[in-house]
Design an enzyme around this catalytic site. Structure first.
Site, PDB file in Angstrom:
ATOM      1  N   GLY A   7      20.410  -6.068 -28.180  1.00  0.00           N
ATOM      2  CA  GLY A   7      21.111  -7.091 -27.407  1.00  0.00           C
ATOM      3  C   GLY A   7      20.200  -7.732 -26.376  1.00  0.00           C
ATOM      4  O   GLY A   7      19.037  -7.343 -26.227  1.00  0.00           O
ATOM      5  N   ASP A   8      20.713  -8.769 -25.731  1.00  0.00           N
ATOM      6  CA  ASP A   8      19.970  -9.471 -24.678  1.00  0.00           C
ATOM      7  C   ASP A   8      18.677 -10.088 -25.192  1.00  0.00           C
ATOM      8  O   ASP A   8      17.685 -10.161 -24.473  1.00  0.00           O
ATOM      9  CB  ASP A   8      19.664  -8.530 -23.502  1.00  0.00           C
ATOM     10  CG  ASP A   8      20.919  -7.862 -22.978  1.00  0.00           C
ATOM     11  OD1 ASP A   8      21.928  -8.565 -22.878  1.00  0.00           O
ATOM     12  OD2 ASP A   8      20.881  -6.653 -22.698  1.00  0.00           O
ATOM     13  N   LYS A  35      19.887 -14.771 -27.452  1.00  0.00           N
ATOM     14  CA  LYS A  35      20.592 -15.445 -28.542  1.00  0.00           C
ATOM     15  C   LYS A  35      21.292 -16.710 -28.054  1.00  0.00           C
ATOM     16  O   LYS A  35      21.367 -17.695 -28.778  1.00  0.00           O
ATOM     17  CB  LYS A  35      21.649 -14.517 -29.156  1.00  0.00           C
ATOM     18  CG  LYS A  35      21.067 -13.343 -29.908  1.00  0.00           C
ATOM     19  CD  LYS A  35      22.165 -12.446 -30.471  1.00  0.00           C
ATOM     20  CE  LYS A  35      22.975 -11.734 -29.416  1.00  0.00           C
ATOM     21  NZ  LYS A  35      22.245 -10.774 -28.596  1.00  0.00           N
ATOM     22  N   GLY A  41      26.849 -11.318 -23.011  1.00  0.00           N
ATOM     23  CA  GLY A  41      26.442 -12.148 -21.874  1.00  0.00           C
ATOM     24  C   GLY A  41      25.376 -13.106 -22.368  1.00  0.00           C
ATOM     25  O   GLY A  41      24.211 -12.756 -22.420  1.00  0.00           O
ATOM     26  N   HIS A  42      25.771 -14.282 -22.801  1.00  0.00           N
ATOM     27  CA  HIS A  42      24.828 -15.232 -23.390  1.00  0.00           C
ATOM     28  C   HIS A  42      24.505 -16.322 -22.366  1.00  0.00           C
ATOM     29  O   HIS A  42      25.393 -17.028 -21.914  1.00  0.00           O
ATOM     30  CB  HIS A  42      25.414 -15.828 -24.667  1.00  0.00           C
ATOM     31  CG  HIS A  42      25.577 -14.799 -25.757  1.00  0.00           C
ATOM     32  ND1 HIS A  42      26.132 -15.054 -26.971  1.00  0.00           N
ATOM     33  CD2 HIS A  42      25.214 -13.489 -25.796  1.00  0.00           C
ATOM     34  CE1 HIS A  42      26.113 -13.953 -27.725  1.00  0.00           C
ATOM     35  NE2 HIS A  42      25.574 -12.992 -27.012  1.00  0.00           N
ATOM     36  N   GLN A  54      25.649  -8.845 -29.090  1.00  0.00           N
ATOM     37  CA  GLN A  54      24.886  -7.581 -29.077  1.00  0.00           C
ATOM     38  C   GLN A  54      23.753  -7.670 -30.123  1.00  0.00           C
ATOM     39  O   GLN A  54      23.370  -8.767 -30.495  1.00  0.00           O
ATOM     40  CB  GLN A  54      25.778  -6.359 -29.323  1.00  0.00           C
ATOM     41  CG  GLN A  54      26.813  -6.121 -28.230  1.00  0.00           C
ATOM     42  CD  GLN A  54      28.068  -6.962 -28.389  1.00  0.00           C
ATOM     43  OE1 GLN A  54      28.632  -7.051 -29.446  1.00  0.00           O
ATOM     44  NE2 GLN A  54      28.502  -7.591 -27.312  1.00  0.00           N
ATOM     45  N   GLY A 113      10.504 -20.111 -22.333  1.00  0.00           N
ATOM     46  CA  GLY A 113      11.122 -20.350 -21.025  1.00  0.00           C
ATOM     47  C   GLY A 113      12.626 -20.298 -21.160  1.00  0.00           C
ATOM     48  O   GLY A 113      13.162 -20.182 -22.270  1.00  0.00           O
TER      49      GLY A 113
HETATM   50  P1  IMP Z   1      30.445  -1.689 -25.011  1.00  0.00           P
HETATM   51  O1  IMP Z   1      30.117  -2.779 -25.991  1.00  0.00           O
HETATM   52  O2  IMP Z   1      30.893  -2.234 -23.681  1.00  0.00           O
HETATM   53  O3  IMP Z   1      31.373  -0.683 -25.578  1.00  0.00           O
HETATM   54  O4  IMP Z   1      29.074  -0.900 -24.699  1.00  0.00           O
HETATM   55  C1  IMP Z   1      28.421  -0.090 -25.680  1.00  0.00           C
HETATM   56  C2  IMP Z   1      26.906  -0.228 -25.534  1.00  0.00           C
HETATM   57  O5  IMP Z   1      26.507  -1.539 -25.933  1.00  0.00           O
HETATM   58  C3  IMP Z   1      26.383  -0.051 -24.106  1.00  0.00           C
HETATM   59  O6  IMP Z   1      25.119   0.573 -24.164  1.00  0.00           O
HETATM   60  C4  IMP Z   1      26.228  -1.477 -23.600  1.00  0.00           C
HETATM   61  O7  IMP Z   1      25.277  -1.592 -22.574  1.00  0.00           O
HETATM   62  C5  IMP Z   1      25.788  -2.167 -24.862  1.00  0.00           C
HETATM   63  N1  IMP Z   1      26.147  -3.593 -24.900  1.00  0.00           N
HETATM   64  C6  IMP Z   1      27.347  -4.134 -25.169  1.00  0.00           C
HETATM   65  N2  IMP Z   1      27.296  -5.468 -25.143  1.00  0.00           N
HETATM   66  C7  IMP Z   1      26.021  -5.779 -24.882  1.00  0.00           C
HETATM   67  C8  IMP Z   1      25.340  -7.022 -24.767  1.00  0.00           C
HETATM   68  O8  IMP Z   1      25.884  -8.112 -24.939  1.00  0.00           O
HETATM   69  N3  IMP Z   1      24.017  -6.937 -24.477  1.00  0.00           N
HETATM   70  C9  IMP Z   1      23.377  -5.762 -24.349  1.00  0.00           C
HETATM   71  N4  IMP Z   1      23.968  -4.579 -24.450  1.00  0.00           N
HETATM   72  C10 IMP Z   1      25.289  -4.591 -24.719  1.00  0.00           C
END
Ligand code: IMP
Length: 412
Positions: free
Chosen positions: A12-13, A16, A40-41, A206, A396
């Protein structure tokens, strides 16, 4: 060719949001198919920086319809707040279509997540994602369409919320009325758009290594995050013109779980600061480390990526040398594969190849040949190792800070 998938290739992050926003400059629809407000996009455009959680990134373009398909879990309260924030930035209201089959995240899901300890043990985003998907599988979930038949909703709320049930119901009915013009049969609309040859971008949330099945279970999210989540979460069969994997030029992860290339010292700190590696949803500092090519090659295999977007390359400027993991060592042996067991991955030591760094800042560079030779070499090393061409290189935060190396969607 109209259908493009954009999928996170790491934890994730990966930026995207920026890539989706870029690709949607000429798209008709942008579709979220998994996850919910845990995403969080971030998009940086002429209006400033938008942090999107449920609104599809493409829907910031007025011409692009944002679809929340039935595979997402929907928090109507959070969606209302997100739309208010976007309006506060002077943006036109995004056009949205919400699947009537989407399951709702309710206040009791967030409470249950805290009570059951998943929030602490896994480091979840505390948005109620796991409990909402669990209720869906256990056949006791509430869907958007149920709000139009409130008797069952009332019954569920009474069981979960006790004395607060009436108040929660009243709020839900208000939100239903507010969003009802946007609620519909998303599958049918999407199928129609694809048949009509419209351009559709599917926006994964994610990343592959957080996928419920293909990620580092149990340190994962509760939905499919890979390309296979698209038919699952939309109900349409798609011939993709491109399946774009988005990978950061280094690695980050938020929450608990294995991260073989994690750097806990000065390198990690420097990546965190120059890359502004703090969660867009929770503000938590992200764990940072070198690029893990074993994990990336695995993500390529799972998704069949046709292209990669390698983002935040500018963050690596100024390191004299750069490491990339090309294998692991565990159990006394060199291993080339990505283990299925998180316990094994916890013990995997990365085997690094060292590449030369570059001193020059490259922020905003849009031409591959204008990159320092060492930066070009880094990109080529990645694509040759994983066997998928790097079509886009992010330099950037702004949507236009991108190098286009191959034709995707006809962009040149
Ligand atoms: P949940 O999706 O809130 O159940 O979290 C499960 C795991 O996925 C945790 O380690 C979160 O930090 C990670 N996670 C969930 N959504 C994101 C995202 O959009 N970006 C990065 N990590 C995420």
């Amino acid at each position: 060719m109209p259908a493009i998938a954009v999928i996170g290739a790491q934890w994730g992050d990966e930026a995207k949001g920026k890539i989706v926003h870029f690709l949607c400059r000429r798209a008709d629809l942008c579709v979220r198919f998994n996850g919910g407000p845990n995403a969080g996009h971030t998009v940086v455009d002429a209006h400033g920086e938008a942090r999107l959680h449920q609104v599809p990134a493409g829907a910031l373009h007025p011409h692009c319809l944002g679809v929340l398909a039935h595979g997402v879990v929907l928090d109507l309260w959070a969606l209302e707040a997100e739309l208010a924030e976007l309006a506060g930035q002077g943006r036109p209201p995004p056009r949205l279509l919400l699947s009537e089959r989407a399951h709702l995240i309710l206040p009791y899901h967030r409470r249950r997540e805290e009570r059951e300890g998943a929030a602490q043990a896994l480091g979840t985003t505390r948005k109620g994602i796991g409990p909402a998907y669990a209720d869906r599988a256990a056949r006791r979930g509430l869907r958007l369409v149920d709000l139009f038949h409130p008797e069952r909703v009332e019954e569920r709320l009474r069981a979960e919320d006790g004395e607060e049930a009436a108040q929660v119901l009243a709020e839900l009915l208000r939100l239903r009325d507010r969003f009802s013009p946007a609620v519909g049969d998303a599958r049918a609309a999407l199928a129609h758009a694809l048949r009509a040859g419209q351009t559709v971008v599917f926006e994964g949330a994610q990343g592959t290594l957080l996928d419920l099945d293909w990620g580092t279970y149990p340190y994962v999210t509760s939905s499919p995050t890979t390309v296979h989540g698209i038919p699952w979460g939309t109900g349409v069969r798609v011939e993709f013109a491109a399946v774009v994997g988005v990978a950061k030029a280094y690695t980050t992860r938020v929450g608990a779980g294995p991260l073989p290339t994690e750097e806990r010292g000065a390198v990690g700190e420097r990546l965190r600061e120059s890359g502004r590696e703090y969660g867009a949803t929770t503000g938590r500092p992200r764990r940072c480390g070198w690029l893990d090519l074993v994990a990336l090659r695995y993500a390529c295999a799972i998704n069949g990526f046709t292209h990669l977007a390698l983002t935040k390359l500018d963050v690596l400027s100024g390191f004299s040398e750069l490491k990339v993991a090309v294998a692991y060592r565990w159990g006394g042996r060199r291993r080339e594969d990505f283990p299925s067991s998180a316990d094994e991955l916890f013990h995997a030591e990365p085997v690094y190849e060292t590449l030369p760094g570059w001193g020059e800042g490259i922020a905003g560079v849009r031409d591959f040949s204008a990159l320092p030779k060492a930066a070009q070499r880094y990109v080529r090393f990645v694509e040759e190792f994983v066997g998928v061409p790097v079509a886009l290189v992010g330099t950037g935060a702004r949507t236009e800070d991108v190098i286009v190396r191959a034709e995707i969607l006809g962009y040149t």
